[in-house]
Scaffold this motif. Sequence first.
Motif, mmCIF file in Angstrom:
data_model
loop_
_atom_site.group_PDB
_atom_site.id
_atom_site.type_symbol
_atom_site.label_atom_id
_atom_site.label_comp_id
_atom_site.label_asym_id
_atom_site.label_seq_id
_atom_site.Cartn_x
_atom_site.Cartn_y
_atom_site.Cartn_z
ATOM 1 N N HIS A 10 12.375 -33.096 -19.318
ATOM 2 C CA HIS A 10 13.200 -33.739 -18.288
ATOM 3 C C HIS A 10 13.102 -35.237 -18.550
ATOM 4 C CE1 HIS A 10 14.778 -34.325 -14.202
ATOM 5 N NE2 HIS A 10 13.715 -35.061 -13.888
ATOM 6 N N THR A 11 14.205 -35.846 -18.984
ATOM 7 C CA THR A 11 14.216 -37.259 -19.347
ATOM 8 C C THR A 11 15.099 -38.007 -18.360
ATOM 9 O OG1 THR A 11 13.972 -36.616 -21.664
ATOM 10 C CG2 THR A 11 14.643 -38.885 -21.211
ATOM 11 N N VAL A 12 14.533 -39.059 -17.762
ATOM 12 C CA VAL A 12 15.243 -39.801 -16.719
ATOM 13 C C VAL A 12 15.273 -41.282 -17.099
ATOM 14 C CG1 VAL A 12 15.354 -40.297 -14.243
ATOM 15 C CG2 VAL A 12 14.243 -38.191 -15.032
ATOM 16 N N SER A 61 19.347 -51.005 -22.284
ATOM 17 C CA SER A 61 19.896 -51.521 -21.035
ATOM 18 C C SER A 61 19.176 -51.018 -19.790
ATOM 19 C CB SER A 61 21.380 -51.164 -20.940
ATOM 20 O OG SER A 61 21.547 -49.761 -20.822
ATOM 21 N N PHE A 62 18.371 -49.969 -19.908
ATOM 22 C CA PHE A 62 17.685 -49.387 -18.757
ATOM 23 C C PHE A 62 16.442 -50.206 -18.381
ATOM 24 C CE2 PHE A 62 16.044 -47.482 -22.597
ATOM 25 C CZ PHE A 62 14.671 -47.417 -22.395
ATOM 26 N N THR A 63 15.942 -49.975 -17.175
ATOM 27 C CA THR A 63 14.746 -50.670 -16.697
ATOM 28 C C THR A 63 13.494 -49.853 -16.999
ATOM 29 O OG1 THR A 63 16.105 -51.534 -14.883
ATOM 30 C CG2 THR A 63 13.722 -51.849 -14.713
ATOM 31 N N TYR A 64 13.551 -48.538 -16.751
ATOM 32 C CA TYR A 64 12.435 -47.624 -17.021
ATOM 33 C C TYR A 64 12.979 -46.308 -17.546
ATOM 34 C CZ TYR A 64 8.969 -50.404 -14.474
ATOM 35 O OH TYR A 64 8.120 -51.394 -14.074
ATOM 36 N N SER A 65 12.144 -45.629 -18.313
ATOM 37 C CA SER A 65 12.434 -44.254 -18.710
ATOM 38 C C SER A 65 11.246 -43.393 -18.296
ATOM 39 C CB SER A 65 12.663 -44.138 -20.217
ATOM 40 O OG SER A 65 11.482 -44.469 -20.930
ATOM 41 N N LEU A 66 11.528 -42.126 -18.084
ATOM 42 C CA LEU A 66 10.490 -41.159 -17.734
ATOM 43 C C LEU A 66 10.778 -39.880 -18.496
ATOM 44 C CD1 LEU A 66 8.161 -40.032 -15.918
ATOM 45 C CD2 LEU A 66 9.956 -39.417 -14.270
ATOM 46 N N ILE A 67 9.768 -39.349 -19.162
ATOM 47 C CA ILE A 67 9.882 -38.049 -19.817
ATOM 48 C C ILE A 67 8.784 -37.170 -19.237
ATOM 49 C CG2 ILE A 67 9.865 -36.744 -21.982
ATOM 50 C CD1 ILE A 67 10.515 -39.446 -23.393
ATOM 51 N N VAL A 68 9.182 -36.033 -18.685
ATOM 52 C CA VAL A 68 8.236 -35.083 -18.107
ATOM 53 C C VAL A 68 8.488 -33.738 -18.760
ATOM 54 C CG1 VAL A 68 7.381 -34.028 -15.979
ATOM 55 C CG2 VAL A 68 8.353 -36.318 -15.910
ATOM 56 N N ALA A 73 12.242 -23.898 -17.101
ATOM 57 C CA ALA A 73 13.270 -24.501 -16.245
ATOM 58 C C ALA A 73 12.957 -24.226 -14.775
ATOM 59 C CB ALA A 73 14.648 -23.949 -16.616
ATOM 60 N N GLU A 74 12.358 -23.081 -14.493
ATOM 61 C CA GLU A 74 11.988 -22.742 -13.121
ATOM 62 C C GLU A 74 10.922 -23.701 -12.586
ATOM 63 O OE1 GLU A 74 14.007 -19.632 -15.100
ATOM 64 O OE2 GLU A 74 12.072 -20.471 -15.674
ATOM 65 N N ALA A 75 9.963 -24.078 -13.441
ATOM 66 C CA ALA A 75 8.938 -25.042 -13.032
ATOM 67 C C ALA A 75 9.576 -26.397 -12.739
ATOM 68 C CB ALA A 75 7.870 -25.180 -14.109
ATOM 69 N N GLN A 76 10.571 -26.767 -13.528
ATOM 70 C CA GLN A 76 11.263 -28.030 -13.278
ATOM 71 C C GLN A 76 12.010 -27.976 -11.953
ATOM 72 O OE1 GLN A 76 14.701 -29.047 -13.326
ATOM 73 N NE2 GLN A 76 14.247 -31.198 -13.310
ATOM 74 N N GLU A 77 12.562 -26.848 -11.596
ATOM 75 C CA GLU A 77 13.229 -26.692 -10.296
ATOM 76 C C GLU A 77 12.218 -26.861 -9.163
ATOM 77 O OE1 GLU A 77 16.374 -26.361 -9.079
ATOM 78 O OE2 GLU A 77 16.963 -26.889 -11.111
ATOM 79 N N ASP A 103 18.210 -33.087 -19.355
ATOM 80 C CA ASP A 103 17.278 -31.970 -19.424
ATOM 81 C C ASP A 103 17.514 -31.223 -20.731
ATOM 82 O OD1 ASP A 103 16.072 -32.499 -16.969
ATOM 83 O OD2 ASP A 103 17.414 -31.169 -15.877
ATOM 84 N N SER A 104 16.430 -30.759 -21.342
ATOM 85 C CA SER A 104 16.546 -30.082 -22.630
ATOM 86 C C SER A 104 15.569 -28.922 -22.733
ATOM 87 C CB SER A 104 16.210 -31.045 -23.778
ATOM 88 O OG SER A 104 16.998 -32.191 -23.732
ATOM 89 N N PHE A 105 16.054 -27.806 -23.284
ATOM 90 C CA PHE A 105 15.176 -26.712 -23.699
ATOM 91 C C PHE A 105 14.707 -27.020 -25.100
ATOM 92 C CE2 PHE A 105 17.859 -24.211 -20.692
ATOM 93 C CZ PHE A 105 16.840 -23.764 -19.880
ATOM 94 N N GLY A 106 13.455 -26.697 -25.405
ATOM 95 C CA GLY A 106 12.943 -26.894 -26.745
ATOM 96 C C GLY A 106 13.564 -25.915 -27.728
ATOM 97 N N VAL A 107 13.685 -26.315 -28.957
ATOM 98 C CA VAL A 107 14.200 -25.470 -30.025
ATOM 99 C C VAL A 107 13.007 -24.721 -30.635
ATOM 100 C CG1 VAL A 107 15.382 -25.448 -32.253
ATOM 101 C CG2 VAL A 107 16.081 -27.065 -30.480
ATOM 102 N N ALA A 108 13.097 -23.417 -30.697
ATOM 103 C CA ALA A 108 12.020 -22.611 -31.255
ATOM 104 C C ALA A 108 11.798 -22.969 -32.716
ATOM 105 C CB ALA A 108 12.328 -21.131 -31.104
#
Length: 109
Positions: A10-12, A61-68, A73-77, A103-108
């Motif tokens: 989850h990248t914001v 151009s952004f002020t902050y980024s966050l990667i979690v 996907a259920e845990a992210q919900e 939001d991204s799913f990992g590639v196996a």
Amino acid sequence: MKTFDPAFAHTVYFWFKDPDNTADRNLFETSLKKFLDNSAYAKTNFIGKPPKATREVVDGSFTYSLIVTFESAEAQEGYQNEQPHLTFIEECKHLWEKVIVYDSFGVAK
């Protein structure tokens, strides 16, 4: 140290109304760290600020980024609706003018 979970990222990106305001930055960082420290769902996280862009393809151009990262996907919900996340939003939403989420799913392998 927690291990990066490649299942779900989850990248914001946050753009502040007043990106040079030190008090706003302190509030944001304190609130965000408190939220992440108390999240029942977030596995790993990275809080960043843009470096001075040296290449044309780099958007600084952004002020902050966050990667979690999350185990699913259920845990992210679950994270979206947990109280620490809602408190962070309430404390800081007045600081930003724009937020973009990727939001991204990992590639196996």
